[in-house]
Design a protein around this motif. Structure first.
Motif, PDB file in Angstrom:
ATOM      1  N   ARG A 597      45.571  55.115  46.159  1.00  0.00           N
ATOM      2  CA  ARG A 597      45.063  53.465  46.397  1.00  0.00           C
ATOM      3  C   ARG A 597      45.357  52.691  47.234  1.00  0.00           C
ATOM      4  O   ARG A 597      46.448  52.326  47.385  1.00  0.00           O
ATOM      5  N   ASP A 600      45.777  46.519  46.920  1.00  0.00           N
ATOM      6  CA  ASP A 600      44.655  45.755  46.645  1.00  0.00           C
ATOM      7  C   ASP A 600      45.526  44.674  46.139  1.00  0.00           C
ATOM      8  O   ASP A 600      46.188  44.046  45.196  1.00  0.00           O
ATOM      9  N   MET A 657      37.424  47.639  45.301  1.00  0.00           N
ATOM     10  CA  MET A 657      37.009  45.635  45.230  1.00  0.00           C
ATOM     11  C   MET A 657      35.916  46.140  46.945  1.00  0.00           C
ATOM     12  O   MET A 657      35.515  45.563  47.422  1.00  0.00           O
ATOM     13  N   ASP A 715      38.509  44.208  36.726  1.00  0.00           N
ATOM     14  CA  ASP A 715      37.670  43.428  37.437  1.00  0.00           C
ATOM     15  C   ASP A 715      36.147  43.792  37.494  1.00  0.00           C
ATOM     16  O   ASP A 715      35.947  42.265  37.406  1.00  0.00           O
ATOM     17  N   ARG A 725      40.067  37.168  34.773  1.00  0.00           N
ATOM     18  CA  ARG A 725      40.823  37.953  34.010  1.00  0.00           C
ATOM     19  C   ARG A 725      42.365  37.296  33.108  1.00  0.00           C
ATOM     20  O   ARG A 725      43.201  37.907  32.438  1.00  0.00           O
TER      21      ARG A 725
HETATM   22 MG    MG Z   1      40.737  45.947  40.202  1.00  0.00          MG
END
Ligand code: MG
Ligand code: PEP
Length: 833
Positions: A597, A600, A657, A715, A725
């Motif tokens: 990924r 983030d 996202m 998320d 969260r």
């Molecule tokens: Mg996330």
């Protein structure tokens, strides 16, 4: 520079701080000064200056004098707990005051009824920069009578009369657990990047922002207001950097130990009787074994100084050896170990601790005695903090004290030899001691400690059942006694009867057999009972995690959270450093797919060196792919690093996202440029994380351009339910099994199907074996979970067949609440498993 005369802030008797019945003041932990035993009800300014903070409870006020002297007047002892009763504030933060101006009025009678004492210390919190002469000690004084004269030690030459630049800002702590060890370490790291002297103050107490221990000692909890002040070069920039870092929310406490999916729930033990010791659950699981009391050898401490130079050198050498050992530990072991050891490393580099030890050595103490004193002073402060998470960090300092003393004594930390199936009983246990113990340990039970201690977190990560806070009785259990430790229930059963033992053994045998079975099958590809292929991948956050994932039977990595390479450091990792790390993980995965990924950060994962602007709503601000697109050089370096991993087709790129197709298109363009620069031949698969409701409902549009979709239920749940969260008060409601989340998962798989794309789930819901049936029924074909969850997850999937899953999912979509979905799941699981 002229001597500054400080007047008595209250009418009364001037006393030495030695008369103050409080180790913090009497021990000069907050600075040197005097105390007033008051008879007057007014607190007035001891000199001209600026009010840097007035505690909201009105019992304490901090002032900065023109010469830079920082003064704290603290009315009475333990008066913060009065919550403002008996105090009236007459000034606000930032007010300019003249000597004798009224600051606070006190209802002496009311305060005297409840407070520990009325004695009012006035201390110079940066006293080490001044020469202090006390006046009128032991005498009755009126407000304004001189009680101290101070003169700056570094008396600057006439060439530098320039008033140092100063700046201040108030911020409110957003973190659920306040400023505990790791956030404090991050703040200190940021403060060290600036030349200016940065201070955090709260409640009349102040901390050097370069000292994580001092920050923790402020005991700041969520919603507390803290003043960030700085003086010296570029003070304004320094204040902005630290204040922004706090306001954007630093990484919080790791979640309290959740039931490990690799552990079966503990057995139902017989009710408590004289031989059952009750404590607090700290790490789940069941252990049957024999009691072994930890032999706590106090390291030998040389009490006599061999001279300042020799003792300073010995301490420096011990700290350096320990730093090296810890750095090695931080680079190995599970992520929890890495994070905890890093926090300890920050303590080791703590300026205040080092300064206190240095002072003690200069005052004639040996290195060991000096270190012990420095730690003890901080431990005393931390133990007084009411926030339990912060108070528990005192245990970490005690652990650090022992480690340094062991180094100084030239002793080795050779682990205690333990028999098989040992259940370790200890008064208390430090993280370093646990890391050093044999991995064959069956369980841990301590007299003290807390469920959010670092030991509890580590034990959970190491799959060792643990019970803490059992009390002193635990150390009276004889060595060799048969015990049953139930980590989930928080019980130690001593000398169980033959039938109780055999009952527990049966349960443990069943548990082990199941574990062996799942472990044996863990490396097999995962198929449902009817042959449907479901891939079970691992979520990774370090190189060490990759090894654990392979051992647990992961079929690849479905989510490499690359943030671990960027967090807690002063600059971005270079392209080469990234290649090295990704390559090491790829190699450990032995050719299995590696989904990397892109960065983030933002929101709950702040990265100070990116200098992102402060935001009112960070969760809705610059985060995930938005950050990468706003920093093309970061994105390009990361993409190039991923493309350089060999073999070329092992890696896939996952974009976090995403809210709009244009973001994916922009990332694809950056990939195309990087590929042409590198002459990269093979196409690389690019996936999109479905974490926003927008992405879920436009999954068909995204799937047209993406090679795969991966749902981040953490998320997605937060955004669809509009529930933070990280908010512990909403923890019971932020349930990913809420039908609204399930409907968005259904929308995602529907959209993906239009273009024949696979859908994975890599959020927390994927780790719940009980949820697998619904996810698979909704059309998910890959589950990516933490390594420890994988064997159990694979076993759960193998026990399923597709048509009942589809039916269950359809019914779940019609439920009105997460609770209804859970009830449906549990009524269905009997037939399915
Ligand atoms: Mg996330
Ligand atoms: C998620 O949001 O579900 C996810 C996997 O990403 P992270 O938890 O890293 O935000």
């Amino acid at each position: 520079m002229a001597v500054l005369k400080l007047g008595a802030p209250m009418r009364g008797w001037a006393e030495s701080l030695d008369e103050v019945d409080d180790p913090v003041f009497a021990g000069r932990m907050l600075g040197d000064g005097v105390a007033i035993d008051p008879v007057g009800a007014e607190v007035r300014a001891p000199c001209d200056g600026e009010v840097t903070s007035v505690h909201r409870a009105g019992h304490a006020v901090s002032l900065r004098a023109g010469c830079g002297a920082e003064l704290l007047v603290h009315v009475g002892l333990e008066t913060v707990s009065l919550g403002g009763r008996g105090f009236i504030r007459h000034v606000a933060d930032g007010a300019a005051v003249k000597a004798g101006d009224l600051l606070i009025s006190v209802d002496l009678e009311a305060v005297a009824r409840t407070a520990k004492s009325l004695i009012t210390p006035m201390v110079l919190t940066n006293g080490d920069e001044f020469e202090i002469v006390r006046r009128n000690i032991g005498r009755r004084v009126e407000v304004g009578d001189v009680v101290m004269e101070i003169r700056p030690l570094a008396e600057t030459s006439s060439a530098s009369p320039v008033k140092p630049e100063t700046a201040a800002r108030q911020v409110v702590i957003p973190l659920a657990h306040g400023l505990h060890a790791r956030p404090s370490a991050l703040i200190a790291a940021e403060a060290k990047r600036h030349v200016a002297d940065i201070r955090l103050s709260h409640g009349g107490r102040e901390a050097n922002a370069r000292s994580p221990v001092a920050i923790m000692a402020l005991g700041l909890v969520r919603h507390d207001a803290v003043s960030v002040t700085a003086s010296g070069a570029e003070a304004a920039g320094a204040v902005a950097a630290v204040a922004d870092l706090i306001e954007r929310g630093l990484p919080g406490e790791p979640p309290p130990p959740a039931p490990s999916l690799a552990q079966a729930p503990g057995p139902e033990l017989p009710p408590a009787d004289a031989s059952v010791l009750e404590g607090t659950p700290a790490a789940p699981g069941l252990a049957i074994g024999s009691a072994v009391r930890l032999i706590a050898r106090a390291p030998a401490v040389n009490e006599v100084s061999r001279g300042v130079a020799a003792e300073s050198a010995a301490l420096a050498e011990a700290l350096s050896a320990l730093r090296q050992r810890m750095s090695r530990q931080a680079a190995t072991g599970p992520q929890a170990q890495t994070e905890i050891v890093r926090a300890h490393l920050a303590f080791l580099d703590d300026e205040d601790l080092a300064a206190a030890a240095r002072d003690a050595i200069e005052a004639g103490a040996s290195a060991g005695v000096a270190w012990r004193r420095a730690i003890e002073a901080q431990v005393a402060i931390l133990r007084q903090v009411s926030d339990v998470h912060i108070a528990q960090r005192a245990d970490d300092l005690v652990d650090l004290e022992r480690q340094v003393l062991v180094e100084l004594a030239g002793e080795s930390e050779a682990p205690q030899v333990l028999p098989d199936h040992a259940v370790l009983l200890a008064e208390d246990l430090g993280p370093a001691q646990l890391i050093g113990l044999p991995k064959t340990l069956a369980g841990i039970c301590t007299a003290r400690g807390g469920p959010t201690s670092h030991v509890a977190i580590l034990a959970t990560a190491m799959n060792i059942p643990a019970v803490v806070a059992v009390g002193p009785a635990v150390m009276r259990v004889p060595d060799g006694a048969a015990v049953i430790l139930d980590g989930g229930a928080g019980r130690l059963h001593v000398a169980p009867s033959a039938s109780e033992l055999s009952q527990a053994q049966t349960r443990l045998a069943v548990l082990h057999a199941r574990r062996r079975e799942t472990a044996a099958l863990a490396s097999e590809p995962c198929r449902m009972g009817d042959g449907t292929r479901i891939e079970v991948f691992a979520n990774l956050g370090s190189v060490a995690d990759a090894g654990a994932a392979m051992a647990a039977g992961a079929e690849g990595c479905g989510l490499l959270r690359t943030e671990f390479l960027f967090l807690g450091r002063e600059g971005a990792p270079s392209e080469n450093e990234q290649v090295e790390t990704y390559q090491a993980i790829a190699k450990t995965l032995a050719g299995a797919p590696l989904v990397i990924r892109t960065l983030d950060v933002g929101g709950d994962k702040p990265v100070p060196f990116l200098d992102l602007p402060p935001e009112a709503n960070p969760a809705l601000g610059l985060r995930g792919v938005r950050v990468s697109l706003s920093r093309p050089e970061l994105l390009s370096a990361q993409i190039r690093a991923i493309l350089r991993v060999t073999p070329q087709n092992q890696c896939r790129i996952l974009v976090p996202m995403v809210a709009s197709l244009s973001e994916l298109t922009a990332v694809r363009q950056a990939i195309a440029i990087a590929r042409s620069e590198l002459g990269h031949r093979d196409e690389i698969q690019v996936g999109v994380m479905i974490e926003t409701p927008a992405a879920a409902v436009t999954a068909d549009l995204l799937a047209a351009e993406a090679d795969f979709l991966s749902i981040g239920t953490n998320d997605l749940t937060q955004y669809v339910l509009a529930m933070d969260r990280e908010n512990p008060q909403l923890a019971g409601q932020t349930d990913a099994l809420h039908p609204a989340v399930l409907r968005l998962i259904a929308a995602t798989t529907r959209g993906a199907r239009v273009h024949g794309r696979q859908v994975a789930v890599c959020g927390g819901l994927a780790a719940d074996p009980a949820a697998a049936a619904i996810l698979i029924g909704l059309g998910v074909t890959e589950l990516s979970a933490p390594p420890a969850a994988i064997p159990e997850l694979k076993a759960a999937v193998r026990a399923l067949t597709f048509p009942p899953c589809e039916d269950l999912a359809a019914r779940a979509l019609e439920c009105a609440s997460a609770a209804e979905v859970r009830a449906l799941m549990s009524s269905a699981s009997g037939g399915e498993r």
